[in-house]
Write an enzyme that holds these catalytic residues in place. Structure first.
Site, PDB file in Angstrom:
ATOM      1  N   ASN A  70      -9.748  -4.984   3.710  1.00  0.00           N
ATOM      2  CA  ASN A  70      -8.768  -5.692   2.864  1.00  0.00           C
ATOM      3  C   ASN A  70      -8.520  -4.981   1.539  1.00  0.00           C
ATOM      4  O   ASN A  70      -9.454  -4.748   0.774  1.00  0.00           O
ATOM      5  CB  ASN A  70      -9.285  -7.092   2.531  1.00  0.00           C
ATOM      6  N   LYS A  88      -1.573  -4.366  15.974  1.00  0.00           N
ATOM      7  CA  LYS A  88      -2.081  -3.131  15.349  1.00  0.00           C
ATOM      8  C   LYS A  88      -2.997  -2.387  16.337  1.00  0.00           C
ATOM      9  O   LYS A  88      -2.970  -1.152  16.413  1.00  0.00           O
ATOM     10  CB  LYS A  88      -2.850  -3.454  14.057  1.00  0.00           C
ATOM     11  N   TYR A 138      -1.247 -10.430  14.876  1.00  0.00           N
ATOM     12  CA  TYR A 138      -1.170  -9.247  14.003  1.00  0.00           C
ATOM     13  C   TYR A 138      -2.157  -8.176  14.455  1.00  0.00           C
ATOM     14  O   TYR A 138      -1.788  -7.018  14.691  1.00  0.00           O
ATOM     15  CB  TYR A 138      -1.436  -9.638  12.542  1.00  0.00           C
ATOM     16  N   ILE A 159       0.841  -1.210   0.000  1.00  0.00           N
ATOM     17  CA  ILE A 159       0.000   0.000   0.000  1.00  0.00           C
ATOM     18  C   ILE A 159       0.872   1.254   0.000  1.00  0.00           C
ATOM     19  O   ILE A 159       0.604   2.217  -0.733  1.00  0.00           O
ATOM     20  CB  ILE A 159      -0.958   0.005   1.205  1.00  0.00           C
ATOM     21  N   THR A 175      -6.012  -0.987  10.509  1.00  0.00           N
ATOM     22  CA  THR A 175      -6.799  -2.038   9.864  1.00  0.00           C
ATOM     23  C   THR A 175      -8.152  -2.250  10.555  1.00  0.00           C
ATOM     24  O   THR A 175      -8.292  -1.968  11.752  1.00  0.00           O
ATOM     25  CB  THR A 175      -5.999  -3.357   9.909  1.00  0.00           C
ATOM     26  N   ASP A 176      -9.096  -2.809   9.793  1.00  0.00           N
ATOM     27  CA  ASP A 176     -10.395  -3.168  10.396  1.00  0.00           C
ATOM     28  C   ASP A 176     -10.273  -4.385  11.318  1.00  0.00           C
ATOM     29  O   ASP A 176     -11.159  -4.661  12.113  1.00  0.00           O
ATOM     30  CB  ASP A 176     -11.448  -3.431   9.312  1.00  0.00           C
ATOM     31  N   GLU A 177      -9.143  -5.116  11.223  1.00  0.00           N
ATOM     32  CA  GLU A 177      -9.020  -6.346  12.019  1.00  0.00           C
ATOM     33  C   GLU A 177      -8.978  -6.073  13.515  1.00  0.00           C
ATOM     34  O   GLU A 177      -9.198  -6.978  14.319  1.00  0.00           O
ATOM     35  CB  GLU A 177      -7.771  -7.136  11.602  1.00  0.00           C
ATOM     36  N   THR A 221       7.929  -4.295  15.519  1.00  0.00           N
ATOM     37  CA  THR A 221       7.665  -3.184  14.582  1.00  0.00           C
ATOM     38  C   THR A 221       6.349  -2.490  14.885  1.00  0.00           C
ATOM     39  O   THR A 221       6.291  -1.270  15.018  1.00  0.00           O
ATOM     40  CB  THR A 221       7.682  -3.702  13.129  1.00  0.00           C
TER      41      THR A 221
HETATM   42  P1  NAD Z   1       3.293  -4.816   3.437  1.00  0.00           P
HETATM   43  O1  NAD Z   1       3.659  -5.948   4.332  1.00  0.00           O
HETATM   44  O2  NAD Z   1       3.096  -5.054   1.992  1.00  0.00           O
HETATM   45  O3  NAD Z   1       4.398  -3.655   3.562  1.00  0.00           O
HETATM   46  C1  NAD Z   1       4.925  -3.263   4.797  1.00  0.00           C
HETATM   47  C2  NAD Z   1       6.171  -2.426   4.520  1.00  0.00           C
HETATM   48  O4  NAD Z   1       6.701  -1.990   5.776  1.00  0.00           O
HETATM   49  C3  NAD Z   1       7.293  -3.208   3.816  1.00  0.00           C
HETATM   50  O5  NAD Z   1       7.831  -2.442   2.773  1.00  0.00           O
HETATM   51  C4  NAD Z   1       8.322  -3.427   4.908  1.00  0.00           C
HETATM   52  O6  NAD Z   1       9.642  -3.495   4.436  1.00  0.00           O
HETATM   53  C5  NAD Z   1       8.106  -2.190   5.781  1.00  0.00           C
HETATM   54  N1  NAD Z   1       8.527  -2.403   7.174  1.00  0.00           N
HETATM   55  C6  NAD Z   1       8.295  -3.462   7.973  1.00  0.00           C
HETATM   56  N2  NAD Z   1       8.864  -3.276   9.175  1.00  0.00           N
HETATM   57  C7  NAD Z   1       9.436  -2.043   9.147  1.00  0.00           C
HETATM   58  C8  NAD Z   1      10.161  -1.269  10.097  1.00  0.00           C
HETATM   59  N3  NAD Z   1      10.417  -1.740  11.340  1.00  0.00           N
HETATM   60  N4  NAD Z   1      10.601  -0.058   9.729  1.00  0.00           N
HETATM   61  C9  NAD Z   1      10.389   0.418   8.472  1.00  0.00           C
HETATM   62  N5  NAD Z   1       9.727  -0.273   7.537  1.00  0.00           N
HETATM   63  C10 NAD Z   1       9.245  -1.488   7.874  1.00  0.00           C
HETATM   64  O7  NAD Z   1       2.008  -4.171   4.105  1.00  0.00           O
HETATM   65  P2  NAD Z   1       0.772  -3.440   3.403  1.00  0.00           P
HETATM   66  O8  NAD Z   1      -0.228  -4.444   3.016  1.00  0.00           O
HETATM   67  O9  NAD Z   1       1.293  -2.483   2.400  1.00  0.00           O
HETATM   68  O10 NAD Z   1       0.183  -2.636   4.657  1.00  0.00           O
HETATM   69  C11 NAD Z   1       0.630  -1.316   4.948  1.00  0.00           C
HETATM   70  C12 NAD Z   1      -0.093  -0.827   6.192  1.00  0.00           C
HETATM   71  O11 NAD Z   1      -1.489  -0.839   5.971  1.00  0.00           O
HETATM   72  C13 NAD Z   1       0.140  -1.698   7.422  1.00  0.00           C
HETATM   73  O12 NAD Z   1       0.245  -0.858   8.536  1.00  0.00           O
HETATM   74  C14 NAD Z   1      -1.109  -2.554   7.520  1.00  0.00           C
HETATM   75  O13 NAD Z   1      -1.367  -2.922   8.848  1.00  0.00           O
HETATM   76  C15 NAD Z   1      -2.147  -1.601   6.978  1.00  0.00           C
HETATM   77  N6  NAD Z   1      -3.311  -2.222   6.321  1.00  0.00           N
HETATM   78  C16 NAD Z   1      -3.150  -3.159   5.355  1.00  0.00           C
HETATM   79  C17 NAD Z   1      -4.269  -3.670   4.694  1.00  0.00           C
HETATM   80  C18 NAD Z   1      -4.159  -4.694   3.594  1.00  0.00           C
HETATM   81  O14 NAD Z   1      -5.174  -5.222   3.155  1.00  0.00           O
HETATM   82  N7  NAD Z   1      -2.971  -4.997   3.103  1.00  0.00           N
HETATM   83  C19 NAD Z   1      -5.547  -3.229   5.068  1.00  0.00           C
HETATM   84  C20 NAD Z   1      -5.663  -2.282   6.084  1.00  0.00           C
HETATM   85  C21 NAD Z   1      -4.540  -1.767   6.692  1.00  0.00           C
HETATM   86  O1  DAU Z   2      -8.712  -6.589   6.866  1.00  0.00           O
HETATM   87  C1  DAU Z   2      -7.511  -5.922   6.611  1.00  0.00           C
HETATM   88  C2  DAU Z   2      -6.372  -6.909   6.625  1.00  0.00           C
HETATM   89  O2  DAU Z   2      -6.463  -7.651   5.419  1.00  0.00           O
HETATM   90  C3  DAU Z   2      -5.007  -6.244   6.748  1.00  0.00           C
HETATM   91  O3  DAU Z   2      -4.924  -5.580   7.974  1.00  0.00           O
HETATM   92  C4  DAU Z   2      -3.894  -7.289   6.632  1.00  0.00           C
HETATM   93  O4  DAU Z   2      -2.633  -6.652   6.659  1.00  0.00           O
HETATM   94  C5  DAU Z   2      -4.068  -8.024   5.320  1.00  0.00           C
HETATM   95  O5  DAU Z   2      -3.100  -9.049   5.216  1.00  0.00           O
HETATM   96  C6  DAU Z   2      -5.465  -8.627   5.218  1.00  0.00           C
HETATM   97  O6  DAU Z   2      -5.630  -9.695   6.184  1.00  0.00           O
HETATM   98  P1  DAU Z   2      -6.389 -11.060   5.813  1.00  0.00           P
HETATM   99  O7  DAU Z   2      -5.940 -12.105   6.743  1.00  0.00           O
HETATM  100  O8  DAU Z   2      -7.854 -10.822   5.700  1.00  0.00           O
HETATM  101  O9  DAU Z   2      -5.805 -11.269   4.299  1.00  0.00           O
HETATM  102  P2  DAU Z   2      -5.319 -12.576   3.554  1.00  0.00           P
HETATM  103  O10 DAU Z   2      -5.135 -12.207   2.125  1.00  0.00           O
HETATM  104  O11 DAU Z   2      -4.184 -13.241   4.246  1.00  0.00           O
HETATM  105  O12 DAU Z   2      -6.578 -13.536   3.650  1.00  0.00           O
HETATM  106  C7  DAU Z   2      -7.842 -13.139   3.125  1.00  0.00           C
HETATM  107  C8  DAU Z   2      -8.830 -14.244   3.456  1.00  0.00           C
HETATM  108  O13 DAU Z   2      -8.484 -15.400   2.677  1.00  0.00           O
HETATM  109  C9  DAU Z   2      -8.769 -14.696   4.910  1.00  0.00           C
HETATM  110  O14 DAU Z   2     -10.078 -15.041   5.328  1.00  0.00           O
HETATM  111  C10 DAU Z   2      -7.896 -15.946   4.874  1.00  0.00           C
HETATM  112  C11 DAU Z   2      -8.194 -16.521   3.514  1.00  0.00           C
HETATM  113  N1  DAU Z   2      -7.088 -17.264   2.871  1.00  0.00           N
HETATM  114  C12 DAU Z   2      -5.868 -16.655   2.806  1.00  0.00           C
HETATM  115  C13 DAU Z   2      -4.796 -17.298   2.208  1.00  0.00           C
HETATM  116  C14 DAU Z   2      -3.433 -16.652   2.156  1.00  0.00           C
HETATM  117  C15 DAU Z   2      -7.308 -18.499   2.325  1.00  0.00           C
HETATM  118  O15 DAU Z   2      -8.431 -19.043   2.347  1.00  0.00           O
HETATM  119  N2  DAU Z   2      -6.265 -19.139   1.727  1.00  0.00           N
HETATM  120  C16 DAU Z   2      -5.003 -18.600   1.665  1.00  0.00           C
HETATM  121  O16 DAU Z   2      -4.072 -19.273   1.142  1.00  0.00           O
END
Ligand code: NAD
Ligand code: DAU
Length: 352
Positions: A188, A163, A159, A11, A133-135, A99
């Site tokens: 997500n 958060k 996780y 993101i 996150t919504d989690e 972190t």
């Molecule tokens: P990601 O895992 O793809 O990226 C995380 C980044 O943070 C990486 O580039 C990593 O190198 C960097 N990082 C990790 N530890 C660090 C540290 N100690 N210092 C500096 N950099 C560090 O994660 P993402 O999916 O891009 O999520 C970004 C943010 O959004 C997170 O805070 C996550 O909780 C939040 N978020 C993610 C989702 C989702 O669906 N992916 C949804 C809601 C909120």
């Molecule tokens: O809701 C926001 C969150 O969404 C973020 O805060 C997290 O950083 C992000 O990773 C994501 O978490 P989820 O656990 O929801 O995402 P993930 O893609 O890992 O899984 C999505 C759904 O799919 C979850 O119900 C688990 C399921 N899943 C996931 C994987 C990797 C499977 O069924 N099979 C799989 O192999």
């Protein structure tokens, strides 16, 4: 300038790329540790853009963060940096505590010190935007109303607990020190540059590589999907007009069961890149052991950000998921770069 942390992740990097598309945009200082999830290849198109200054380092490194703040005097910090994968947090929570909790604490302390001595005019403009996150809200019953900003915190995984802890720190820094913060809690995300440990990119890449498509448990868990570009536009809206001390939920109004998401991806691939044997990719779906403590349903009530800041997502799930599948088909070089030895080790550990 603004300081973005975690700007080489999924993101954060999308945010940096979107931000710099505007020729009048301020510069970005990008601080990222480059864990397995951070990837400079994602930022290749802005490598020579003088408005983008990349630093490899940790948000918990107070000396480094203090130096970056002093030298570049950002008017805002957007904190994306985190360990983000629920399954990895179940295997090993330590990095998540380090972190997401301790790192955020150190970042807050450095930022507070910096902000504390800014001239009044700069002080008033400064803000710390915490991306969450919504989690943190836990799991919803099938017919329960979606999460509002006042829903109790009930995190269920290492996780989400980490958060939630970081959200509480950010909140406390506002109430105790008057430090200017805003928090967003998003559902997500999916879209380009998503690391293929997460459901959507994992399924796209497994499908075209003739591997099984693993569905945890019965596949009826519900997530509320948001295209990553919409998350970025919501953060920009909050940066401009979000009220200090407030939290804003961000979501796509796209609740889907996992099995339906996977079937949709299979249908799109059946059209865009049919299997050589003429069968559907859905044949590769395999039900596997469930995630421990798997949350059943997330859903975001995004009416506050719409009402107060006029933000709504631009993509529907149908438009966003088609774009995403097409992006993975069009970008094999990026994919090749992330599917390294350590990624293969993770797949072996998680799915064997
Ligand atoms: P990601 O895992 O793809 O990226 C995380 C980044 O943070 C990486 O580039 C990593 O190198 C960097 N990082 C990790 N530890 C660090 C540290 N100690 N210092 C500096 N950099 C560090 O994660 P993402 O999916 O891009 O999520 C970004 C943010 O959004 C997170 O805070 C996550 O909780 C939040 N978020 C993610 C989702 C989702 O669906 N992916 C949804 C809601 C909120
Ligand atoms: O809701 C926001 C969150 O969404 C973020 O805060 C997290 O950083 C992000 O990773 C994501 O978490 P989820 O656990 O929801 O995402 P993930 O893609 O890992 O899984 C999505 C759904 O799919 C979850 O119900 C688990 C399921 N899943 C996931 C994987 C990797 C499977 O069924 N099979 C799989 O192999």
């Amino acid at each position: 300038m603004i300081l973005v942390t975690g700007g080489a992740g999924f993101i954060g990097a999308n945010f940096v790329l979107d931000w710099l598309k505007d020729p009048n945009a301020e510069g970005i200082i990008n601080l990222d540790k480059l864990t397995y999830a951070g990837n400079l290849a994602t930022l290749a198109s802005v490598k020579n853009d003088s408005r983008h200054l990349f630093f490899q380092g940790e948000i918990g490194d107070r000396t480094l963060v203090a130096r970056l703040l002093q030298e570049h005097q950002p008017r805002a910090i957007v904190n994306f940096a985190a360990e983000s994968h629920v399954d990895r947090s179940i295997y090993g929570p330590t990095d998540f505590i380090d972190t997401n909790i301790v790192g955020t604490f150190n970042l807050l302390e450095c930022a507070r010190k910096y902000w504390g001595v800014l001239p009044d005019s700069e002080k008033r403009k400064f803000r710390f935007h915490h991306v969450s996150t919504d989690e943190v809200y836990g799991s919803l019953a099938p017919t329960a109303p979606a999460f509002t900003e006042t829903h109790p915190y009930e995190p269920n995984s290492p996780y989400s607990a980490s958060k939630a802890a970081s959200d509480h720190l950010v909140r406390a820094w506002f109430h105790t020190y008057g430090f200017p913060v805003v928090t967003t809690n998003c559902s997500n995300n999916y879209g380009p540059y998503h690391f293929p440990e997460k459901l959507i990119p994992l399924v796209i890449l497994n499908a075209i590589n003739d591997k099984s498509l693993p569905i945890y448990g019965d596949g009826q868990q519900v997530r509320d999907w948001l295209y990553v570009g919409d998350h970025c536009s919501a953060i920009r809206a909050v940066l401009v007009n979000g009220e200090l001390g407030q939290t804003y939920n961000i979501g796509g109004w796209n609740e889907k069961a996992n099995i339906d998401v996977v079937r949709t991806i299979c249908q799109i691939l059946d059209e865009l890149r049919p299997r050589v044997d003429g069968q559907s990719y859905a044949q590769q779906i395999t039900f596997v052991t469930d995630r421990p403590g798997h949350d059943r349903r997330y859903a975001i009530d995004a009416r506050k950000i719409e009402r107060e800041l006029g933000w709504r997502p631009a993509e529907t799930f149908d438009t966003g998921i088609k774009k995403t599948v097409q992006w993975y088909l069009d970008n094999p070089i990026w994919v090749e770069g992330v599917v390294s030895g350590s990624y293969r080790d993770w797949l072996q550990k998680q799915y064997s």
